[in-house]
Motif scaffolding. Structure first.
Motif, PDB file in Angstrom:
ATOM      1  N   VAL A   1       2.348   3.850  -1.162  1.00  0.00           N
ATOM      2  CA  VAL A   1       1.520   4.486  -2.186  1.00  0.00           C
ATOM      3  C   VAL A   1       0.654   3.433  -2.870  1.00  0.00           C
ATOM      4  CG1 VAL A   1       1.574   5.648  -4.446  1.00  0.00           C
ATOM      5  CG2 VAL A   1       3.065   6.433  -2.603  1.00  0.00           C
ATOM      6  N   GLU A   2      -0.606   3.760  -3.077  1.00  0.00           N
ATOM      7  CA  GLU A   2      -1.546   2.905  -3.811  1.00  0.00           C
ATOM      8  C   GLU A   2      -1.829   3.539  -5.164  1.00  0.00           C
ATOM      9  OE1 GLU A   2      -3.150  -0.034  -3.113  1.00  0.00           O
ATOM     10  OE2 GLU A   2      -1.984  -0.293  -1.274  1.00  0.00           O
ATOM     11  N   LEU A   3      -1.819   2.710  -6.200  1.00  0.00           N
ATOM     12  CA  LEU A   3      -2.128   3.168  -7.550  1.00  0.00           C
ATOM     13  C   LEU A   3      -3.434   2.546  -8.008  1.00  0.00           C
ATOM     14  CD1 LEU A   3       1.391   2.711  -9.211  1.00  0.00           C
ATOM     15  CD2 LEU A   3       0.472   4.776  -8.118  1.00  0.00           C
ATOM     16  N   LYS A   4      -4.347   3.370  -8.503  1.00  0.00           N
ATOM     17  CA  LYS A   4      -5.583   2.895  -9.127  1.00  0.00           C
ATOM     18  C   LYS A   4      -5.419   3.073 -10.630  1.00  0.00           C
ATOM     19  CE  LYS A   4      -8.626   3.907  -5.208  1.00  0.00           C
ATOM     20  NZ  LYS A   4      -8.926   2.506  -4.899  1.00  0.00           N
ATOM     21  N   ILE A   5      -5.587   1.985 -11.390  1.00  0.00           N
ATOM     22  CA  ILE A   5      -5.268   1.981 -12.815  1.00  0.00           C
ATOM     23  C   ILE A   5      -6.494   1.525 -13.601  1.00  0.00           C
ATOM     24  CG2 ILE A   5      -3.623   1.142 -14.542  1.00  0.00           C
ATOM     25  CD1 ILE A   5      -1.891   0.246 -12.105  1.00  0.00           C
ATOM     26  N   SER A   6      -6.766   2.212 -14.704  1.00  0.00           N
ATOM     27  CA  SER A   6      -7.846   1.810 -15.603  1.00  0.00           C
ATOM     28  C   SER A   6      -7.356   1.946 -17.039  1.00  0.00           C
ATOM     29  CB  SER A   6      -9.107   2.645 -15.377  1.00  0.00           C
ATOM     30  OG  SER A   6      -8.844   4.019 -15.612  1.00  0.00           O
ATOM     31  N   ALA A   7      -8.034   1.276 -17.954  1.00  0.00           N
ATOM     32  CA  ALA A   7      -7.626   1.311 -19.361  1.00  0.00           C
ATOM     33  C   ALA A   7      -8.856   1.338 -20.254  1.00  0.00           C
ATOM     34  CB  ALA A   7      -6.755   0.103 -19.705  1.00  0.00           C
ATOM     35  N   VAL A   8      -8.788   2.147 -21.309  1.00  0.00           N
ATOM     36  CA  VAL A   8      -9.801   2.183 -22.355  1.00  0.00           C
ATOM     37  C   VAL A   8      -9.159   1.641 -23.627  1.00  0.00           C
ATOM     38  CG1 VAL A   8     -11.352   3.631 -23.712  1.00  0.00           C
ATOM     39  CG2 VAL A   8     -10.901   4.197 -21.314  1.00  0.00           C
ATOM     40  N   GLY A   9      -9.765   0.608 -24.205  1.00  0.00           N
ATOM     41  CA  GLY A   9      -9.183  -0.028 -25.380  1.00  0.00           C
ATOM     42  C   GLY A   9      -8.373  -1.260 -25.044  1.00  0.00           C
ATOM     43  N   GLY A  10      -8.450  -1.687 -23.804  1.00  0.00           N
ATOM     44  CA  GLY A  10      -7.720  -2.867 -23.370  1.00  0.00           C
ATOM     45  C   GLY A  10      -8.220  -3.315 -22.010  1.00  0.00           C
TER      46      GLY A  10
ATOM     47  N   ALA B   1      -2.748   8.176  -8.109  1.00  0.00           N
ATOM     48  CA  ALA B   1      -1.883   7.777  -7.004  1.00  0.00           C
ATOM     49  C   ALA B   1      -2.409   8.331  -5.684  1.00  0.00           C
ATOM     50  CB  ALA B   1      -0.460   8.270  -7.245  1.00  0.00           C
ATOM     51  N   PHE B   2      -2.291   7.515  -4.630  1.00  0.00           N
ATOM     52  CA  PHE B   2      -2.742   7.901  -3.296  1.00  0.00           C
ATOM     53  C   PHE B   2      -1.677   7.482  -2.282  1.00  0.00           C
ATOM     54  CE2 PHE B   2      -6.397   7.145  -5.944  1.00  0.00           C
ATOM     55  CZ  PHE B   2      -7.278   8.167  -5.640  1.00  0.00           C
ATOM     56  N   GLN B   3      -1.426   8.341  -1.307  1.00  0.00           N
ATOM     57  CA  GLN B   3      -0.478   8.005  -0.248  1.00  0.00           C
ATOM     58  C   GLN B   3      -1.223   7.618   1.012  1.00  0.00           C
ATOM     59  OE1 GLN B   3       2.442  11.013   0.703  1.00  0.00           O
ATOM     60  NE2 GLN B   3       3.189   9.932   2.500  1.00  0.00           N
ATOM     61  N   ALA B   4      -0.838   6.478   1.582  1.00  0.00           N
ATOM     62  CA  ALA B   4      -1.427   6.050   2.850  1.00  0.00           C
ATOM     63  C   ALA B   4      -0.969   7.004   3.950  1.00  0.00           C
ATOM     64  CB  ALA B   4      -0.997   4.622   3.171  1.00  0.00           C
TER      65      ALA B   4
ATOM     66  N   GLU C   1      -4.555   9.786   0.800  1.00  0.00           N
ATOM     67  CA  GLU C   1      -4.527  11.164   0.309  1.00  0.00           C
ATOM     68  C   GLU C   1      -4.116  11.171  -1.158  1.00  0.00           C
ATOM     69  OE1 GLU C   1      -2.358  13.887   2.670  1.00  0.00           O
ATOM     70  OE2 GLU C   1      -3.093  13.087   4.574  1.00  0.00           O
ATOM     71  N   SER C   2      -4.843  11.915  -1.971  1.00  0.00           N
ATOM     72  CA  SER C   2      -4.575  11.951  -3.404  1.00  0.00           C
ATOM     73  C   SER C   2      -3.233  12.617  -3.693  1.00  0.00           C
ATOM     74  CB  SER C   2      -5.692  12.705  -4.122  1.00  0.00           C
ATOM     75  OG  SER C   2      -5.382  12.863  -5.506  1.00  0.00           O
ATOM     76  N   LEU C   3      -2.474  11.983  -4.600  1.00  0.00           N
ATOM     77  CA  LEU C   3      -1.215  12.542  -5.084  1.00  0.00           C
ATOM     78  C   LEU C   3      -1.337  13.029  -6.524  1.00  0.00           C
ATOM     79  CD1 LEU C   3       1.208   9.819  -3.668  1.00  0.00           C
ATOM     80  CD2 LEU C   3       0.812  12.098  -2.733  1.00  0.00           C
ATOM     81  N   GLY C   4      -2.540  12.962  -7.070  1.00  0.00           N
ATOM     82  CA  GLY C   4      -2.740  13.365  -8.456  1.00  0.00           C
ATOM     83  C   GLY C   4      -2.830  12.160  -9.383  1.00  0.00           C
ATOM     84  N   GLY C   5      -2.921  12.437 -10.668  1.00  0.00           N
ATOM     85  CA  GLY C   5      -3.067  11.364 -11.650  1.00  0.00           C
ATOM     86  C   GLY C   5      -2.540  11.782 -13.009  1.00  0.00           C
ATOM     87  N   MET C   6      -2.499  10.826 -13.897  1.00  0.00           N
ATOM     88  CA  MET C   6      -2.072  11.088 -15.271  1.00  0.00           C
ATOM     89  C   MET C   6      -2.721  10.045 -16.169  1.00  0.00           C
ATOM     90  SD  MET C   6       1.791   9.526 -15.569  1.00  0.00           S
ATOM     91  CE  MET C   6       2.169   7.825 -15.095  1.00  0.00           C
ATOM     92  N   TYR C   7      -2.715  10.312 -17.488  1.00  0.00           N
ATOM     93  CA  TYR C   7      -3.105   9.292 -18.442  1.00  0.00           C
ATOM     94  C   TYR C   7      -2.161   9.350 -19.627  1.00  0.00           C
ATOM     95  CZ  TYR C   7      -5.430  12.944 -21.228  1.00  0.00           C
ATOM     96  OH  TYR C   7      -5.695  14.049 -21.979  1.00  0.00           O
TER      97      TYR C   7
ATOM     98  N   ALA D   1       8.926   5.277 -21.626  1.00  0.00           N
ATOM     99  CA  ALA D   1       8.605   5.537 -20.226  1.00  0.00           C
ATOM    100  C   ALA D   1       7.854   6.854 -20.117  1.00  0.00           C
ATOM    101  CB  ALA D   1       9.874   5.581 -19.383  1.00  0.00           C
ATOM    102  N   VAL D   2       6.866   6.885 -19.254  1.00  0.00           N
ATOM    103  CA  VAL D   2       6.143   8.110 -18.935  1.00  0.00           C
ATOM    104  C   VAL D   2       6.156   8.260 -17.413  1.00  0.00           C
ATOM    105  CG1 VAL D   2       4.665   7.979 -20.972  1.00  0.00           C
ATOM    106  CG2 VAL D   2       3.914   6.919 -18.851  1.00  0.00           C
ATOM    107  N   GLY D   3       5.937   9.466 -16.941  1.00  0.00           N
ATOM    108  CA  GLY D   3       6.012   9.650 -15.498  1.00  0.00           C
ATOM    109  C   GLY D   3       5.249  10.849 -15.002  1.00  0.00           C
ATOM    110  N   MET D   4       5.114  10.924 -13.693  1.00  0.00           N
ATOM    111  CA  MET D   4       4.492  12.058 -13.020  1.00  0.00           C
ATOM    112  C   MET D   4       5.186  12.265 -11.678  1.00  0.00           C
ATOM    113  SD  MET D   4       0.893  10.428 -11.585  1.00  0.00           S
ATOM    114  CE  MET D   4       0.645  11.662 -10.303  1.00  0.00           C
ATOM    115  N   ASP D   5       5.227  13.519 -11.238  1.00  0.00           N
ATOM    116  CA  ASP D   5       5.821  13.836  -9.952  1.00  0.00           C
ATOM    117  C   ASP D   5       4.868  13.483  -8.815  1.00  0.00           C
ATOM    118  OD1 ASP D   5       8.142  14.787 -11.090  1.00  0.00           O
ATOM    119  OD2 ASP D   5       7.476  16.881 -11.116  1.00  0.00           O
ATOM    120  N   LEU D   6       5.424  12.951  -7.742  1.00  0.00           N
ATOM    121  CA  LEU D   6       4.676  12.664  -6.517  1.00  0.00           C
ATOM    122  C   LEU D   6       5.227  13.558  -5.416  1.00  0.00           C
ATOM    123  CD1 LEU D   6       4.706   8.744  -6.548  1.00  0.00           C
ATOM    124  CD2 LEU D   6       2.950  10.250  -7.492  1.00  0.00           C
ATOM    125  N   ARG D   7       4.369  14.332  -4.784  1.00  0.00           N
ATOM    126  CA  ARG D   7       4.791  15.136  -3.639  1.00  0.00           C
ATOM    127  C   ARG D   7       4.366  14.378  -2.380  1.00  0.00           C
ATOM    128  NH1 ARG D   7       6.875  19.930  -4.754  1.00  0.00           N
ATOM    129  NH2 ARG D   7       6.657  20.724  -6.882  1.00  0.00           N
TER     130      ARG D   7
END
Length: 232
Positions: free
Chosen positions: A139-148, A187-190, A197-203, A221-227
């Motif tokens: 799985v690849e994660l693309k991460i961005s931040a506003v305010g940091g 999140a993306f699954q190889a 393939e996109s697995l969705g996202g959260m903020y 801790a925060v989280g999201m489900d990955l299918r």
């Protein structure tokens, strides 16, 4: 159909800007882009620079921005990708060919301005009642931040079928005391042929403590489900 390689290289804010401009015909000023897309001025500026460099945007004589021909194709590809992802997500609730795992992000309850802080990303072990994967997935994660500011915008996770993934981390430098940092994770699954393939996202938002407040040493801790699709 996965996004093209060039689109996968773009940060999330640039993809969001293409999504918005694909639905909004005509030339748009920076103010129009900020108001319509929901992105702040800093992210708009960053996204515009990347899209101009990729020849997806150009500026007209009134200092407004228009999609190029390549930009219109890119916006359509993103729209098709989103529609397909939404359809797959609806179908996945009934499908038996996906395995549910949970992405967890662990961080301090509050940040300190201008101080480096580690954010840890991991995936929980499978719940006893859930089906296990037939093998490890990537799985690849693309991460961005506003305010940091983040030290990296991409992280990789290898998820074993029967246990938790080894956590990875990114370091965050918060900006202004008393504000919040908004972190976005996609999140993306190889999959086959090196496509993603996109697995969705959260903020989520993380508070930046004022300088007069004693540092909060508790964690959250925060989280999201990955299918996840089993490997072939």
């Amino acid at each position: 159909m996965p996004l093209s390689f060039n689109l996968q290289r773009l940060p999330p804010e640039a993809l969001d800007l293409l999504r918005y401009m694909g639905k909004t015909p005509g030339a748009l000023s920076m103010d129009d882009l900020e108001e319509g897309s929901g992105l702040n001025a800093r992210l708009i500026g960053k996204a515009v620079r990347r899209l101009v460099n990729f020849d997806y945007l150009h500026m007209d004589s009134n200092n407004a921005y228009l999609l190029t021909t390549d930009g219109e194709r890119a916006a359509q590809q993103i729209a098709d990708f989103d529609a397909n992802a939404a359809s797959e997500d609806t179908a996945s609730n009934k499908a038996t060919l996906t395995v549910l795992r949970r992405l967890i992000v662990v961080m301090p309850s509050a940040l300190i301005a201008r101080q480096l802080t580690d954010l840890y990303f991991g995936v929980n072990p499978p719940a006893p009642e859930n089906t296990q994967l037939s093998g490890a997935v990537h799985v690849e994660l693309k991460i961005s931040a506003v305010g940091g500011t983040l030290t990296a915008n991409n992280l990789s996770l290898d998820i074993p079928p029967d246990k938790a993934a080894t956590p990875v981390k990114v370091t965050l430098l918060a900006d202004q005391p008393g504000k919040v940092v908004r972190v976005r994770v996609d999140a993306f699954q190889a999959s086959e042929f090196d496509s993603m393939e996109s697995l969705g996202g959260m903020y989520f938002d993380v508070r930046i403590a004022t300088e007069s407040v004693v540092q909060d040493t508790t964690s959250r801790a925060v989280g999201m489900d990955l299918r996840l699709k089993p490997p072939r």
